[in-house]
Write a protein that holds these residues in place. Sequence first.
Motif, short mmCIF file in Angstrom:
data_model
loop_
_atom_site.label_atom_id
_atom_site.label_comp_id
_atom_site.label_asym_id
_atom_site.label_seq_id
_atom_site.Cartn_x
_atom_site.Cartn_y
_atom_site.Cartn_z
N ARG A 35 0.88 -1.11 0.09
CA ARG A 35 0.01 0.25 0.45
C ARG A 35 1.05 0.73 0.43
N ARG A 36 0.18 2.25 -0.54
CA ARG A 36 1.93 3.47 -0.86
C ARG A 36 0.99 4.95 0.16
N ASP A 37 -0.07 4.15 1.25
CA ASP A 37 0.04 5.26 1.76
C ASP A 37 0.23 6.09 2.73
N GLY A 38 1.98 5.30 2.16
CA GLY A 38 3.02 5.61 3.63
C GLY A 38 2.68 5.03 4.94
N HIS A 39 1.74 5.27 5.11
CA HIS A 39 1.73 3.66 6.40
C HIS A 39 2.96 2.63 6.33
N HIS A 40 2.99 2.12 5.07
CA HIS A 40 3.84 0.67 4.90
C HIS A 40 4.90 1.09 4.13
N ASP A 41 5.37 2.16 4.07
CA ASP A 41 6.54 2.30 3.00
C ASP A 41 7.15 1.44 4.07
N GLY A 42 7.80 0.60 2.80
CA GLY A 42 9.51 -0.10 3.52
C GLY A 42 8.98 -1.24 3.20
N LEU A 43 7.54 -2.25 2.84
CA LEU A 43 7.48 -3.39 2.01
C LEU A 43 7.63 -3.17 0.70
N LEU A 44 7.86 -3.86 0.14
CA LEU A 44 8.17 -4.48 -1.22
C LEU A 44 6.44 -5.08 -2.32
N GLY A 45 5.93 -5.78 -0.62
CA GLY A 45 4.66 -6.34 -1.34
C GLY A 45 4.46 -6.94 -1.05
N SER A 46 3.37 -8.76 -0.36
CA SER A 46 3.33 -9.38 -0.61
C SER A 46 3.38 -10.94 -1.26
N ALA A 47 3.85 -11.88 -0.60
CA ALA A 47 4.09 -13.00 -1.94
C ALA A 47 4.13 -14.42 -0.22
N VAL A 48 3.47 -14.87 -1.20
CA VAL A 48 3.04 -16.00 -0.80
C VAL A 48 4.48 -17.67 -0.91
N ILE A 49 4.61 -17.64 0.90
CA ILE A 49 6.41 -18.16 0.92
C ILE A 49 5.33 -19.32 2.13
N GLN A 50 5.98 -20.70 1.57
CA GLN A 50 5.38 -22.12 2.50
C GLN A 50 4.44 -22.03 3.17
N VAL B 284 1.20 -16.09 4.01
CA VAL B 284 1.57 -14.46 3.62
C VAL B 284 2.74 -14.22 3.69
N THR B 285 3.85 -13.66 3.04
CA THR B 285 4.61 -12.80 3.83
C THR B 285 5.20 -12.07 3.18
N ASP B 286 5.34 -10.59 3.76
CA ASP B 286 5.59 -9.70 3.44
C ASP B 286 7.13 -9.17 2.92
N LEU B 287 7.62 -8.65 1.92
CA LEU B 287 9.04 -8.19 1.61
C LEU B 287 8.94 -7.50 2.38
N VAL B 288 10.35 -7.18 2.37
CA VAL B 288 10.38 -6.06 3.13
C VAL B 288 12.09 -5.54 2.11
N ASP B 289 11.07 -3.92 1.91
CA ASP B 289 12.32 -3.30 1.17
C ASP B 289 13.38 -2.76 1.84
N VAL B 290 14.44 -3.02 2.42
CA VAL B 290 15.69 -2.92 3.37
C VAL B 290 16.10 -1.66 2.58
N GLN B 291 16.38 -1.22 2.02
CA GLN B 291 17.08 -0.14 2.09
C GLN B 291 16.12 0.98 2.06
N ALA B 292 15.00 0.91 1.49
CA ALA B 292 13.93 1.68 1.90
C ALA B 292 13.98 2.16 3.69
N VAL B 293 14.12 1.29 4.31
CA VAL B 293 13.81 1.49 5.68
C VAL B 293 14.62 2.18 6.14
N VAL B 294 16.05 1.47 5.86
CA VAL B 294 17.39 2.01 6.67
C VAL B 294 17.07 3.65 6.04
N LEU B 295 16.96 4.51 4.64
CA LEU B 295 16.76 5.54 4.39
C LEU B 295 15.93 6.02 5.60
N ALA B 296 14.34 5.51 5.20
CA ALA B 296 13.61 5.97 6.18
C ALA B 296 14.10 5.86 7.44
#
Length: 147
Positions: free
Chosen positions: A113-128, A131-143
Motif C-alpha cells: 500500500r502506498r498510503d505512506g503507512h507501510h513504506d518499506g514493504l515491496l509487497g506480499s508473497a506466499v512463502i511456505q 502470506v509473507t511481506d517482503l521488506v524493502d531494506v534499503q527504503a527502511v534504512v533510508l527512512a
Amino acid sequence: EQQDDRQTLLLFQVGAAGRMAIPLSQVGRLEELAANKVEKSGDQEVIQYRGQIMPLIRLNRQLHLDSAIDDGATPQENIQVVVYSDHGRSVGLVVENILDIVEESVTVRREARRDGHHDGLLGSAVIQGRVTDLVDVQAVVLAASGE
C-alpha cells in the motif's frame, strides 16, 4: 507478476503476527545480542558491534506494527538482529524471531500500500504457504536514517 526466479530468503517475524522476508543476499550476519548492550545516541538506538557503533532499527516501529514485545514488559535478555551491510556501514534490524532460510521462487502478489503507512514493504508473497511481506531494506534504512 514481477519476478519468478528462485531466491534464497531469510524469514523472520516482526510484531505479533507479521511474517516478513528479505533476500539473504542483503544479510551480512545474523546475531543474537544482549539487550542490555543497547545504548542511545541522540534519538537513535545503537550498539557497539565489531569495533563500530551500529545503529539499530526496530522493524516493528519503523513499519508501524504492533509488537508482541511490549516496551513496558520485562526487557528480553537478547535481541535478534539481522545485520545489513551497505558500503561498509552496518545497520542492525531488530526482529522478533528469526524463523528460517528458504529457497523459493517468489511472485509478488500484492503490491505494498502506498498510503505512506507501510513504506518499506515491496509487497506480499506466499512463502511456505503463508502470506509473507517482503521488506524493502534499503527504503527502511533510508527512512530510519532520515529521522
